[in-house]
Design a protein around this motif. Structure first.
Motif, PDB file in Angstrom:
ATOM      1  N   THR A  64      -9.061 102.004 102.655  1.00  0.00           N
ATOM      2  CA  THR A  64     -10.455 103.167 103.626  1.00  0.00           C
ATOM      3  C   THR A  64      -9.724 103.660 104.652  1.00  0.00           C
ATOM      4  OG1 THR A  64     -11.080 101.094 105.275  1.00  0.00           O
ATOM      5  CG2 THR A  64     -11.924 101.311 102.601  1.00  0.00           C
ATOM      6  N   ASN A  95      -6.645  96.599 105.359  1.00  0.00           N
ATOM      7  CA  ASN A  95      -6.475  96.279 103.795  1.00  0.00           C
ATOM      8  C   ASN A  95      -7.604  96.926 102.733  1.00  0.00           C
ATOM      9  OD1 ASN A  95      -4.154  94.501 104.400  1.00  0.00           O
ATOM     10  ND2 ASN A  95      -5.127  93.582 105.752  1.00  0.00           N
ATOM     11  N   ALA A  96      -8.240  97.482 103.106  1.00  0.00           N
ATOM     12  CA  ALA A  96      -9.558  97.031 102.046  1.00  0.00           C
ATOM     13  C   ALA A  96      -8.973  98.629 101.676  1.00  0.00           C
ATOM     14  CB  ALA A  96     -10.676  97.363 103.173  1.00  0.00           C
TER      15      ALA A  96
END
Length: 123
Positions: free
Chosen positions: A77, A74-75
């Protein structure tokens, strides 16, 4: 600028599975998504899969349909390429990159910065 590090490659027998990871850092908010490409010896780099940040839509090359899946955290990354039912023709160096353009299938949308990860499938 975005930086990527690919990992998870290796040697596997035909029919086996691998999960590739792409760790992303930098200004991903300027990008449309992440893509995976591969390049076999003597061949052009070709599109494998991509995921769009805004919608989570995924795009797969025809040869990957039914065998590969793409996911992300979700980030923004990391993205992950799960490869199942691997074939010897999947042998290649796999690269991930961030797309600076809407067309996630186009090689020209990407600036490849990582070293890639080698996938070798034995018959």
């Amino acid at each position: 600028q975005e930086q990527v590090v690919e990992s998870g490659g290796g040697l596997v027998q035909a029919g086996g599975s691998l999960r590739l990871s792409c760790e992303v850092s930098g200004r991903t908010f300027r990008t449309y998504g992440m893509g995976w490409f591969r390049q076999a010896p003597g061949k052009e780099r070709e599109f494998v899969a991509a995921i769009r940040w805004s919608t989570n839509d995924t795009y797969l090359a025809d040869f990957a349909l039914g065998r590969f899946t793409l996911s992300r955290d979700n980030a923004r990354t990391a993205v992950y390429l799960q490869m199942n039912s691997l074939k010897p023709e999947d042998t290649a160096v796999y690269y991930c990159a961030a797309s600076s353009a809407w067309d996630l299938r186009a090689r020209a949308s990407y600036d490849f910065r990582g070293r890639g990860t080698q996938v070798t499938v034995s018959s």
